[in-house]
Each structure stands twice: as C-alpha cells, then as structure tokens.
Design a protein around this motif. Sequence first.
Motif, mmCIF file in Angstrom:
data_model
loop_
_atom_site.group_PDB
_atom_site.id
_atom_site.type_symbol
_atom_site.label_atom_id
_atom_site.label_comp_id
_atom_site.label_asym_id
_atom_site.label_seq_id
_atom_site.Cartn_x
_atom_site.Cartn_y
_atom_site.Cartn_z
ATOM 1 N N VAL A 43 0.862 -1.237 -0.095
ATOM 2 C CA VAL A 43 -0.114 -0.110 0.187
ATOM 3 C C VAL A 43 0.827 1.303 0.048
ATOM 4 C CG1 VAL A 43 -1.801 1.337 1.204
ATOM 5 C CG2 VAL A 43 -1.886 -1.195 1.425
ATOM 6 N N GLY A 44 0.588 2.196 -0.832
ATOM 7 C CA GLY A 44 1.283 3.360 -1.118
ATOM 8 C C GLY A 44 0.102 4.429 -0.688
ATOM 9 N N ILE A 45 0.338 5.464 -0.236
ATOM 10 C CA ILE A 45 -0.458 6.549 0.172
ATOM 11 C C ILE A 45 -0.094 7.893 0.008
ATOM 12 C CG2 ILE A 45 -1.937 7.878 1.932
ATOM 13 C CD1 ILE A 45 -1.934 5.115 3.377
ATOM 14 N N VAL A 46 -1.033 8.656 -0.929
ATOM 15 C CA VAL A 46 -0.849 10.068 -1.245
ATOM 16 C C VAL A 46 -2.043 10.724 -0.358
ATOM 17 C CG1 VAL A 46 -0.999 11.879 -2.747
ATOM 18 C CG2 VAL A 46 0.176 9.691 -3.205
ATOM 19 N N THR A 47 -1.697 11.949 0.294
ATOM 20 C CA THR A 47 -2.717 12.854 1.040
ATOM 21 C C THR A 47 -2.876 14.255 0.187
ATOM 22 O OG1 THR A 47 -1.279 13.808 2.566
ATOM 23 C CG2 THR A 47 -2.155 11.762 3.156
ATOM 24 N N GLY A 48 -4.039 14.705 0.062
ATOM 25 C CA GLY A 48 -4.119 16.123 -0.107
ATOM 26 C C GLY A 48 -3.784 16.907 1.092
ATOM 27 N N GLY A 49 -3.784 18.447 0.939
ATOM 28 C CA GLY A 49 -3.472 19.244 1.847
ATOM 29 C C GLY A 49 -4.885 20.284 2.398
ATOM 30 N N GLY A 50 -5.632 19.838 1.824
ATOM 31 C CA GLY A 50 -6.984 20.833 1.879
ATOM 32 C C GLY A 50 -7.437 20.929 3.402
ATOM 33 N N THR A 74 0.972 19.027 2.674
ATOM 34 C CA THR A 74 0.842 17.346 2.237
ATOM 35 C C THR A 74 1.664 16.732 3.125
ATOM 36 O OG1 THR A 74 2.259 17.026 0.535
ATOM 37 C CG2 THR A 74 -0.187 17.813 0.025
ATOM 38 N N ILE A 75 2.833 17.205 3.255
ATOM 39 C CA ILE A 75 4.069 16.508 4.259
ATOM 40 C C ILE A 75 3.431 16.332 5.794
ATOM 41 C CG2 ILE A 75 6.288 16.785 4.978
ATOM 42 C CD1 ILE A 75 6.857 18.248 2.332
ATOM 43 N N MET A 76 3.036 17.729 6.250
ATOM 44 C CA MET A 76 2.376 17.396 7.425
ATOM 45 C C MET A 76 1.600 16.514 7.765
ATOM 46 S SD MET A 76 2.121 21.458 8.872
ATOM 47 C CE MET A 76 0.987 21.828 7.931
ATOM 48 N N ASN A 77 0.633 16.344 6.659
ATOM 49 C CA ASN A 77 -0.485 15.353 6.744
ATOM 50 C C ASN A 77 0.304 13.889 6.749
ATOM 51 O OD1 ASN A 77 -2.911 17.008 7.012
ATOM 52 N ND2 ASN A 77 -3.219 16.802 4.684
#
Length: 231
Positions: A43-50, A74-77
Amino acid sequence: MQRILLKLSGEALAGDKKTGFDEETVRAVAMQVKQLTDSGIQVGIVTGGGNFWRGRTSENIDRTKADQIGMLATIMNCIYVSEIFRSVEMKTAVLTPFECGSFTKLFSKDRANKYFEKGMVVFFAGGTGHPYFSTDTGVVLRAIEVEADVILLAKSIDGVYDSDPKLNPNAKKYDEISIDDVIAGNLQVVDMTASILARDNKMPMWVFDLNEKDSIVNTVNGKFTGTRVTV
C-alpha cells in the motif's frame, strides 16, 4: 491485486471538523490498511492538503509560493497519518521529491520498492515537487512510477456522477466509465492533467466514499459500490 496507491483527501482526514486532523477517522483508515498489508497487499498513500491549505486565496501571494505551502501541508499530513499507522503496529516511510532534512527520505522508485518489499506502507508527500501541479497529478505520477495495479480515490462522495449530486438530485451515478468519457465530459474525477496522464499510461482509478464502513477493505476485496474509471 498486489500493489495499490490510495489517495486520501485532506478534508477526509479532518472528519466533521473540516480542518486539522480527526484522529478517530485516521485510525479507522489505519485499521483498514493494516488488514490489507497483513494479507500481503503493498500500500502506497498520497494525501491532499485541503485540511490546512486550499491554494492561493489572495492576490498578495504568488502562485508558486501558494503551491509550495500546499506541498508542505501534504507533508504534515503524511507525517501525522504515518504516526497513527505506526501506533497500530505498521511500519511506514515518508518520501518527498525534495529534501526535508531528517523529516523524510528523498523519493526514488528503487527506494519505494525496497520499502514495499519490507512490508512498509509508503507515503508519497510533497506532490510532484513543482508548482502548478496538483496532488491529483502527484498520485497518478507516483502510481505509474511504482507500477501500482490501481489508484483508489477515497473521497467524500460515493462515485462519479454526470453532474454534481449536491446541486442536481437527478444526477446519474456511473458504476463504470472510461477515462476518455471522463475527459470528454470534464467530470473532474481528478484534474485534467492527471486524467490525461492516467489515460496515456493506462492507470485505472476506482472512486468510492471513504466514510462508508470498511470501504477501503471492501473495495479491494471486490465488494465495490463506487465507480470504476477504466482505461
């Protein structure tokens, strides 16, 4: 299905609060991902920053600088979510396209594959590392680079519609739609740059509602109620 890339919107991480983090929401995601990794799925994950930053909102902020703030969001998330994952006994790594000191590791395909093979959940933070590209483009780019089988788009809506169901109660939901039709209809599953990148590299995307119970696990295990975007 051996390797998936999961996109989590920043708003989804905030839960009902709409901003910041909702730990219960993130922990529920973590428990589902743990089921997948325990079964051998990478599993890889990408998060938004909204949940922190919605892009340029003032003429006094340069677009490039606004996009850089979004990358940092997004890095903080990813750092936060990865820590919640670790609290339920998963191993994680956060990769970025630019140096962040000791906070993250620099992205490369070889490094990501090494972490996947160790059973780690790999977070891809910082978007593409360049302004004028969204996290939509970032997730499609990373999925192509690491040869994921599919992108899972966990949203606050249960699929793709022919119009906005919040504005049109008669909006039609698609069980399946081609990426060509998404582009032609400007349906905004992901932005246009990401859509064309997915089409040209034959990367399928499945759209579903993160807030449905066990939606991530159910999607991977074939109990899918969202929309498949085919290529």
